[in-house]
Scaffold this motif. Structure first.
Motif, short mmCIF file in Angstrom:
data_model
loop_
_atom_site.label_atom_id
_atom_site.label_comp_id
_atom_site.label_asym_id
_atom_site.label_seq_id
_atom_site.Cartn_x
_atom_site.Cartn_y
_atom_site.Cartn_z
N LEU A 16 -3.75 0.17 6.24
CA LEU A 16 -2.90 0.86 5.28
C LEU A 16 -2.66 2.32 5.66
N ASN A 17 -3.57 2.90 6.45
CA ASN A 17 -3.50 4.33 6.72
C ASN A 17 -3.05 4.69 8.13
N GLN A 18 -2.49 3.73 8.85
CA GLN A 18 -1.93 4.05 10.16
C GLN A 18 -0.62 4.81 10.00
N ALA A 19 -0.38 5.73 10.92
CA ALA A 19 0.83 6.55 10.83
C ALA A 19 1.24 7.04 12.20
N ARG A 24 3.06 3.92 8.64
CA ARG A 24 3.57 2.68 9.21
C ARG A 24 3.94 1.67 8.13
N LEU A 25 3.59 1.96 6.90
CA LEU A 25 4.00 1.09 5.80
C LEU A 25 5.52 1.10 5.62
N TRP A 149 8.22 -0.74 -4.48
CA TRP A 149 8.15 0.48 -3.68
C TRP A 149 9.50 0.70 -3.00
N MET A 150 10.12 1.83 -3.32
CA MET A 150 11.39 2.18 -2.69
C MET A 150 11.13 2.76 -1.30
N PRO A 151 12.08 2.62 -0.37
CA PRO A 151 11.89 3.17 0.98
C PRO A 151 11.52 4.65 0.98
N GLN A 152 12.12 5.43 0.10
CA GLN A 152 11.83 6.85 0.05
C GLN A 152 10.37 7.09 -0.37
N GLU A 153 9.86 6.26 -1.26
CA GLU A 153 8.48 6.41 -1.70
C GLU A 153 7.51 6.10 -0.57
N LEU A 154 7.83 5.11 0.25
CA LEU A 154 6.99 4.80 1.40
C LEU A 154 7.07 5.91 2.44
N ASP A 155 8.26 6.53 2.58
CA ASP A 155 8.41 7.65 3.50
C ASP A 155 7.50 8.81 3.08
N GLU A 156 7.34 8.98 1.79
CA GLU A 156 6.56 10.11 1.27
C GLU A 156 5.08 9.78 1.10
N PHE A 157 4.70 8.54 1.36
CA PHE A 157 3.30 8.15 1.22
C PHE A 157 2.45 8.93 2.23
N GLN A 158 1.38 9.54 1.74
CA GLN A 158 0.49 10.34 2.59
C GLN A 158 -0.76 9.53 2.93
N PRO A 159 -0.90 9.10 4.18
CA PRO A 159 -2.07 8.31 4.56
C PRO A 159 -3.37 9.11 4.43
N TYR A 160 -4.44 8.37 4.25
CA TYR A 160 -5.78 8.96 4.25
C TYR A 160 -6.32 8.93 5.68
#
Length: 263
Positions: A16-19, A24-25, A149-160
Motif C-alpha cells: 500500500l505504501n509503495q511510491a 503506486r495506488l 476513491w477518485m483519481p485525484q484523491e489517490l494522487d494526493e494520497f501520502q504513503p507511510y
C-alpha cells in the motif's frame, strides 16, 4: 492458473505504501484489494481502497472495474483466515463427497474467493494472513469507511514509510520523518538521518511526542563501509528507528526510497 499464497500484514502494508513520484495506488494495474466480508462489516470499516466482493448463489462476483489478468497484486481478505492448510488437504482428498462436505463446513470466505480468482490471473492470489482483524489491529490508521476513491484523491494520497523490521524499523523520506501524524501512528521514538540533508528531524508543533531522538549521520555516511562507525550499542538502544533516505543523496531528501519495497 495461479496459486494461492499467504500475505503477512506487513507485506500488504508495504504494498500500500509503495511510491515513485506519486503513490503506486494511482496505477490501475498495481493492486486489487478485495474484501469478502459481509456488507455490514465492510460498511463499518475496511482497508483503504478495498473493494467488496459480492456473492450471488454461492458465486463470487468480480468487481466490473477490475481486470485481474493485468493486476500485479491481488489481495483477498476476510475476517481472520490464517492458513492455506484446508485447501491443500482438499486437493489431496480422493473422496469427492467428503471433500465437498468438509469444504462447506470449514473453508473460509477468503480461500473460497481466492480459488475462483486464481483462474483469472497470471500472478498468485495473496490471502491476507489473520484477515481484517489482524491487519486493522496493527495498522488501525489504514481503516476507513470510504468506498469510492477518485483519481485525484489517490494522487494526493501520502504513503507511510515502508516497514523493515515489524514495529521497530521503518524507511522513509524527509517529509515522512517530519510528519507528526506518521510519528504518532507508527509510534516513532527515534530518527536516524543517513541523507546528506541535515536539519531538525522530530515532532512537529502539534505533536505531543517530546522524547523523539535524532541521530544525524548522513554527512559521513558515504565514507563508511555500510555505516560501521555507528556503534551497535547505539542501535540497540533505539527501539524504533525512522531511517531517512537510506539510499543517500542521489535520491534527494524529498524523494521516497523504495529499496526496501515488498516484492
Amino acid at each position: 492458473m495461479a496459486g494461492l499464497v499467504l500475505c503477512e500484514p506487513i507485506e500488504l502494508y508495504n504494498i500500500l505504501n509503495q511510491a515513485t513520484k506519486l503513490s503506486r495506488l494511482t496505477e490501475p494495474n498495481y493492486l486489487c484489494l478485495l474484501d469478502v466480508r459481509s456488507k455490514q462489516e465492510y460498511d463499518e470499516s475496511h482497508v483503504i481502497t478495498a473493494l467488496r466482493v459480492k456473492k450471488r448463489a454461492d458465486t463470487y462476483l468480480i468487481p466490473e472495474s477490475v481486470d485481474l489478468e493485468c493486476v500485479k497484486y491481488c489481495v483477498v481478505y476476510d475476517n481472520n483466515t490464517s492458513d492455506l492448510e484446508i485447501i491443500l488437504n482438499d486437493d489431496d482428498d480422493d473422496d469427492d463427497n467428503s471433500d465437498n462436505s468438509r469444504e462447506d463446513q470449514v473453508l473460509g470466505a477468503a480461500l473460497a474467493c481466492g480459488r475462483v480468482m486464481a483462474h483469472l490471473t497470471r500472478h498468485p492470489i495473496h490471502i491476507l494472513k489473520g484477515g481484517y482483524e489482524r491487519f486493522s489491529a496493527i495498522y488501525h490508521f489504514f481503516r476507513t469507511q470510504k468506498i469510492i476513491w477518485m483519481p485525484q484523491e489517490l494522487d494526493e494520497f501520502q504513503p507511510y514509510p515502508v516497514e523493515i523490521v515489524p514495529g521497530k524499523i521503518f524507511l522513509g523520506n524527509f517529509r515522512q520523518a517530519c510528519d507528526p501524524k506518521i510519528q504518532k501512528d507508527l509510534k516513532i521514538e527515534a530518527h536516524v538521518n543517513v541523507s546528506m540533508e541535515t536539519g531538525p528531524l522530530g515532532p512537529g508543533p502539534t505533536s505531543k511526542s517530546a522524547k523523539t531522538t535524532c541521530v544525524q549521520i548522513g554527512a559521513w555516511w558515504p565514507s563508511c563501509w555500510h555505516g560501521k562507525r555507528l556503534s551497535l550499542e547505539t542501535l540497540s538502544q533505539i527501539s524504533r528507528i525512522h531511517s531517512t533516505d537510506l539510499c543517500g543523496p542521489a535520491m534527494g531528501p524529498e524523494k521516497p526510497c523504495l529499496g526496501a519495497s515488498c516484492g
